[in-house]
Write a protein that holds these residues in place. Structure first.
Motif, PDB file in Angstrom:
ATOM      1  N   UNK B 138       0.822  -1.211   0.000  1.00 55.12           N
ATOM      2  CA  UNK B 138       0.000   0.000   0.000  1.00 55.12           C
ATOM      3  C   UNK B 138       0.853   1.255   0.000  1.00 55.12           C
ATOM      4  N   UNK B 139       1.976   1.192   0.706  1.00 57.23           N
ATOM      5  CA  UNK B 139       2.853   2.363   0.776  1.00 57.23           C
ATOM      6  C   UNK B 139       3.478   2.663  -0.584  1.00 57.23           C
ATOM      7  N   UNK B 140       3.703   1.631  -1.357  1.00 52.01           N
ATOM      8  CA  UNK B 140       4.222   1.855  -2.717  1.00 52.01           C
ATOM      9  C   UNK B 140       3.126   2.437  -3.598  1.00 52.01           C
ATOM     10  N   UNK B 141       1.933   1.877  -3.482  1.00 55.62           N
ATOM     11  CA  UNK B 141       0.798   2.425  -4.245  1.00 55.62           C
ATOM     12  C   UNK B 141       0.571   3.887  -3.878  1.00 55.62           C
ATOM     13  N   UNK B 142       0.738   4.208  -2.609  1.00 52.55           N
ATOM     14  CA  UNK B 142       0.525   5.588  -2.168  1.00 52.55           C
ATOM     15  C   UNK B 142       1.456   6.555  -2.917  1.00 52.55           C
ATOM     16  N   UNK B 143       2.706   6.126  -3.072  1.00 48.23           N
ATOM     17  CA  UNK B 143       3.655   7.017  -3.743  1.00 48.23           C
ATOM     18  C   UNK B 143       3.318   7.183  -5.223  1.00 48.23           C
ATOM     19  N   UNK B 153      -6.609   8.684   3.157  1.00 50.23           N
ATOM     20  CA  UNK B 153      -6.351   8.726   4.606  1.00 50.23           C
ATOM     21  C   UNK B 153      -7.537   8.151   5.366  1.00 50.23           C
ATOM     22  N   UNK B 154      -7.246   7.674   6.569  1.00 50.43           N
ATOM     23  CA  UNK B 154      -8.287   7.074   7.390  1.00 50.43           C
ATOM     24  C   UNK B 154      -8.097   7.463   8.833  1.00 50.43           C
ATOM     25  N   UNK B 155      -9.127   7.202   9.612  1.00 50.66           N
ATOM     26  CA  UNK B 155      -9.031   7.505  11.037  1.00 50.66           C
ATOM     27  C   UNK B 155     -10.034   6.654  11.800  1.00 50.66           C
ATOM     28  N   UNK B 331      -4.340   0.473  15.337  1.00 53.64           N
ATOM     29  CA  UNK B 331      -3.303  -0.099  14.472  1.00 53.64           C
ATOM     30  C   UNK B 331      -3.846  -0.495  13.101  1.00 53.64           C
ATOM     31  N   UNK B 332      -5.162  -0.609  12.976  1.00 56.36           N
ATOM     32  CA  UNK B 332      -5.734  -1.046  11.699  1.00 56.36           C
ATOM     33  C   UNK B 332      -5.871   0.091  10.693  1.00 56.36           C
ATOM     34  N   UNK B 333      -5.706   1.333  11.149  1.00 53.68           N
ATOM     35  CA  UNK B 333      -5.850   2.461  10.207  1.00 53.68           C
ATOM     36  C   UNK B 333      -4.904   2.315   9.008  1.00 53.68           C
ATOM     37  N   UNK B 334      -3.606   2.076   9.228  1.00 53.09           N
ATOM     38  CA  UNK B 334      -2.746   1.925   8.039  1.00 53.09           C
ATOM     39  C   UNK B 334      -3.110   0.727   7.167  1.00 53.09           C
ATOM     40  N   UNK B 335      -3.724  -0.276   7.754  1.00 52.73           N
ATOM     41  CA  UNK B 335      -4.115  -1.457   6.960  1.00 52.73           C
ATOM     42  C   UNK B 335      -5.302  -1.107   6.062  1.00 52.73           C
ATOM     43  N   UNK B 336      -6.275  -0.418   6.640  1.00 49.07           N
ATOM     44  CA  UNK B 336      -7.427   0.012   5.844  1.00 49.07           C
ATOM     45  C   UNK B 336      -6.963   0.937   4.714  1.00 49.07           C
ATOM     46  N   UNK B 337      -6.101   1.860   5.042  1.00 48.11           N
ATOM     47  CA  UNK B 337      -5.574   2.748   3.999  1.00 48.11           C
ATOM     48  C   UNK B 337      -4.852   1.945   2.915  1.00 48.11           C
ATOM     49  N   UNK B 338      -4.067   0.976   3.351  1.00 51.18           N
ATOM     50  CA  UNK B 338      -3.310   0.179   2.382  1.00 51.18           C
ATOM     51  C   UNK B 338      -4.247  -0.551   1.426  1.00 51.18           C
ATOM     52  N   UNK B 339      -5.310  -1.150   1.954  1.00 56.44           N
ATOM     53  CA  UNK B 339      -6.222  -1.894   1.078  1.00 56.44           C
ATOM     54  C   UNK B 339      -6.944  -0.947   0.131  1.00 56.44           C
ATOM     55  N   UNK B 340      -7.212   0.247   0.598  1.00 55.04           N
ATOM     56  CA  UNK B 340      -7.835   1.246  -0.269  1.00 55.04           C
ATOM     57  C   UNK B 340      -6.869   1.666  -1.377  1.00 55.04           C
ATOM     58  N   UNK B 341      -5.627   1.890  -0.998  1.00 52.28           N
ATOM     59  CA  UNK B 341      -4.607   2.300  -1.972  1.00 52.28           C
ATOM     60  C   UNK B 341      -4.374   1.218  -3.021  1.00 52.28           C
ATOM     61  N   UNK B 342      -4.271  -0.026  -2.575  1.00 49.37           N
ATOM     62  CA  UNK B 342      -4.031  -1.127  -3.511  1.00 49.37           C
ATOM     63  C   UNK B 342      -5.172  -1.236  -4.517  1.00 49.37           C
ATOM     64  N   UNK B 343      -6.385  -1.090  -4.017  1.00 46.81           N
ATOM     65  CA  UNK B 343      -7.546  -1.255  -4.890  1.00 46.81           C
ATOM     66  C   UNK B 343      -7.629  -0.120  -5.907  1.00 46.81           C
ATOM     67  N   UNK B 344      -7.386   1.075  -5.453  1.00 49.44           N
ATOM     68  CA  UNK B 344      -7.461   2.209  -6.374  1.00 49.44           C
ATOM     69  C   UNK B 344      -6.328   2.148  -7.397  1.00 49.44           C
TER      70      UNK B 344
END
Lengths: 355, 355, 355, 355
Positions: B138-143, B153-155, B331-344
């Motif tokens: 997800x962090x790679x997709x984010x970039x 972003x999530x919260x 701790x799940x916030x970055x995971x949710x963001x990652x799955x969102x990033x990967x999908x998009x």
């Protein structure tokens, strides 16, 4: 990749615009040797059909499925099952005023943005008419799964604020189709009907939810990690037009609960007596009933004027014309069931592959 | 097919048991020529890491990612990115008592039923440790997506009954990581923290929900019919451990609403001023923010005795041992963001293919 | 989609550049409960390893496989098997002169055209080093298939004009590894060796072919139409570096034959006595041995000057440097076997899914 | 997974038995906005049609394609293109004697072994009639690719021992359809025709080969490692009924050659002047013509008695009845072209995704 297929081993691919020559599909991966009851398939389709009751649109899509391949002397061949549903009672001229207009909360704008071209007649491929093909495939999955002891049924759980607050275990599946709302509790069903009729008179529409139950699954179906059975169920359900939320088992309520309430503990004889899990642990069936709930938004087409926009960005008034349901959930029950059946059948075959 | 991959064109495949040699993954389909900030990737991973605050488990997984391929002189090669996260601080003996026991609301029983064998140590592959790999991808997709103007972003939106009842537009993303709850509203955050601490003292756990927002998408992403963007988002989210429900835009509330309230009508200058849709119409992005909400059940492991069952079906007492979070959502916030990033990102490439 | 995976149900995904940190892969879809002989896997890898005989390159890649997941106490878990082969004896400086040069008949130009960036060291990901990962996965498939009575073996059938003109039925599989050429007929093998040595002395290279046989398949494996078993075998073989042609059974000769010669007719007791078919009819195994032949071009790197081009299109002289095999076929035997094993295993599981 | 689809981004799924209601297919992933010449599609289909010349079977399959979706006002919508070819001139009774018989070198035995049931009429789904659907899809790909400067053509290169020993560069594509053999060299074509007629008089059949060329590809198409463009081409070609071998560029001859002969070196102005590579290096197009050759076995059905076997394993005599081609290659040219077009179009879109 263009997203018109679902399933890995039991795979449905569909085609068709609402006002084109026909809609249809191909089911690839149906095991050979299954004696199919074709009337039962048509009967499922009739449950989804518009015009079936006074609550639904008066468009009379006859929705007759024709099988073109994959079945010989009533038995599946293992080859792809090609099928067609001709488009009839099509009044394309009804849609002329929408050619260059984007209706609010419809997919007009986004299809145009995506493709640069679209068939605006009857919503084109964004029409829920496409779901008829899912019902055909689901009806075949139903017959296969029944031979393995698996049953799927659904019912209308809420219409607007009218909610059926009963556990499904106290309901009778045979009651579902006895009421035009497809709510198996007669009193609640009548209140739902009254609400839908009131909404229709106002030219408005209303949302609702469907509960769906799958029984008889062996423990072990579902692939952990990304293809959890409930992840695939969620995708299948969210792919139905107008669905806005998906809940498994305890669903949204889970986020309000403590572990000590939520956990399905074992009793003194080693059995679970609750099912907050909704039949799945770690994405894999645990042998209990799978329970899920799907929430539909109100139909976007209203029988009143709404403000839309044209393709050049100018505000326009969209007239309330056409023939539409004020509430989709009664007709959506067979669609939800179909998506559940397709998903379970796919995972049934997947599990069989690795045994 | 065994479900350890997600995405079609930007595809993550993961491996690894909690107490094996390492976890890791392969990202296939990352475009060439992207200069990657590897520190930013590690920083995302640190947001998910256990032991980061007094609210989370005291297991100290250092979670250091090592890249093995696909990057040369800091730039992506277009070839698969292989990466590893070694397993450290592993106390396998902590799990000896669970070898033949199925804990309530854990995946022990179902993995055993599915495979006939399992690595019980630390939950094996059913451990949420696997999600660290998702965060890397997800962090790679984010970039990549940031270069195309897309931000995710999530919260934490609720913990138990403590809900943040503010629209995300009034919140500051920079506040999220300022509080150990990852709730960007200080007052609500403090109440969430107090609740989590109280629950922990009781040896209990508690559920919660996460809101996630994606901004800057062009109109046109998502494939209609089965691979609607929100259907793929739902699958991605429901594949995260402990998630029980998914909502897009208006979500569950949609089923209670009338069309006249729910429709996002256009104003006199042809713009939408509401976003019940959650940024998607017909499964395709409409250019507005994508808004979704994910509900997590309370952690199944409690620090108190619970009744489980052994592999022979006998009731057993499961002791509350080990090191676990009382509430996973911070701790799940970055995971949710990652799955969102990967999908998009996957859908971004898919749309690019057909242009 | 970026093409680093093969197989549907038994799926190998690989990563790694020749001079990066490591190469490796993930096997997703290996059934649970298989006791693996890890030494036998390493032994297969040693058959492919460079530097194993005086005929091959003197690069000493030790090629030690490390398993990171999916195996617990020697038995497969059903979860993905992640593995690594660290890159050692890497002399990246040997390749400095090739940074901006496209060697003739190498993939330098095309990778640059495709990605706009490449890791030129040791061929990067276009190096045949990647095939080591295939051998690992093939060795696991071999152990699974052996339990179901299926055996795969291959041998060098020709080197340049030196051809082994014997039917495989008269050859002894145990002889293959007795000669450094991997030709099981000693006289022919010696002539092949002499030819390779002569070619090497000239700084040249030479092509060759490999015959591969799969025995013990039940009738019924392979999916008709697009995924014919031999279509998938052809793809698998053509994906090996330097392969230029694929033949099934009668192969190229079939196009010269009449039906009356080619047909495998049944004898008086209803048995076939010939196997022009190569074990497959309509893409489905018929129970006879599968026989196929794979043709390799001569290695493109020569130990003499050749004319290449630089990235700006200027002619340049490419020096004959580095450590390369004059003929790849002896070392390619385990690779061909691996691709055959992977393909058959995948179809074995596919057939199991639909039973 | 059941193998009735090909392609990832431009994906054809077909259905249909030879004597069922219809054959047909769905093309998913055709970009929107392409103005299609439907007559040109029908014309391609007519090139494959039986009964088109005195050399081919006298079955008169009219093969008229009907498009049901995905095209609106002559332009592609981006939605799936569903199409049908009704089955006509079907004489199912001709096949009654084959109900329980396995003909030599036909797929009767293997389909029965695989599925336990089959439609024996006209070969059911194992009939080459299925390839008509490929031609439809290929004709659409041809129109898309032509807009991007890519052309594909093929011709009959050999019939039995009669070989056209000329380089394709000296041949005129416009000549191919001028002769019923589809050999563009008149003298050779006449000799091929004479041979086919002689073979037919004997009640025998004969094999042959087809050369296919793709021109105008940009450098960079094809995914390295498993989905090399030539690996996908090999699969596509080997999936055509009766194909036994595939060669890329230098093909089988490569295994006889030395590197110094085989390498396509650069000349003094940095250009390649030979094309042993066949237009692909490392599985990626290099900008030169792609050249490939496909070998077909002789048709298995002969107009003479042959020994077969019945389903109980008893030897039986199979009468030479029905209406069959003595040599398939003239009619197979459009099929080979179609498979080449489908494969290239798929990779064209794949490359576009990652740009």
């Amino acid at each position: 990749m263009a997203g018109n297929s679902i399933g890995e081993l039991f795979r449905l691919t569909t085609f068709g615009e609402s006002h084109g020559g026909a809609i249809g599909g191909i089911i690839d991966g149906c095991p050979a040797g299954i004696a199919l009851d074709l009337n039962a398939i048509q009967a499922e389709l009739d449950r989804r059909r518009p015009g079936q009751s006074k609550l639904t649109t008066q468009r009379k899509e006859s929705d007759e499925v024709q099988f073109l391949s994959g079945i010989y002397e009533g038995v599946t061949l293992g080859t792809p099952i090609g099928f067609l549903i001709p488009n009839k009672d099509v009044k394309s001229a009804d849609y002329d005023h929408l050619k260059d207009v984007y209706r609010p909360s419809h997919a007009d704008q986004t299809w145009q943005a995506k493709y640069g071209v679209r068939d605006h007649r009857g919503g084109g491929r964004s029409s829920a008419r496409e779901t008829a093909c899912r019902v055909v495939a689901g009806a075949i999955a139903r017959q296969f799964l029944a031979q393995h002891g698996i049953q799927v049924w659904g019912y209308v759980d809420s219409v607007g604020e009218v909610e059926l607050s009963k556990n499904y275990l106290s309901l009778d599946p045979a009651q579902v189709d006895q009421h035009i709302t497809r709510c198996p509790d007669p009193g609640t069903a009548d209140r739902m009907q009254a609400l839908i009729e009131a909404v229709r008179k106002e030219g408005d529409s209303i949302g609702g939810s469907i509960q769906c139950i799958a029984s008889g699954l062996p423990a072990g179906l579902g692939e952990p990690v990304f293809d959890k059975l409930h992840a695939d169920l969620a995708k299948a359900m969210m792919s139905i037009n107008a669905v806005k939320a998906f809940e498994l088992g305890s669903g949204v309520k889970a986020s309000k609960m403590r572990g000590s309430e939520h956990n399905d503990v074992y009793n003194e004889v080693g059995k679970r007596t609750t099912n907050q899990a909704g039949g799945l642990l770690g994405g894999i069936s645990n042998g209990d009933d799978i329970t899920l709930r799907v929430h539909f938004k109100p139909v976007a087409t209203l029988m009143r004027d709404q403000s839309g926009v044209d393709k050049d960005g100018n505000a326009v008034t969209v007239k309330g014309k056409g023939r539409h349901d004020p509430c989709v959930v009664p007709r959506a029950v067979p669609i939800v069931e179909a998506m559940c059946l397709l998903t379970i059948m796919d995972h049934y075959l997947r599990q069989q592959a690795y045994r």
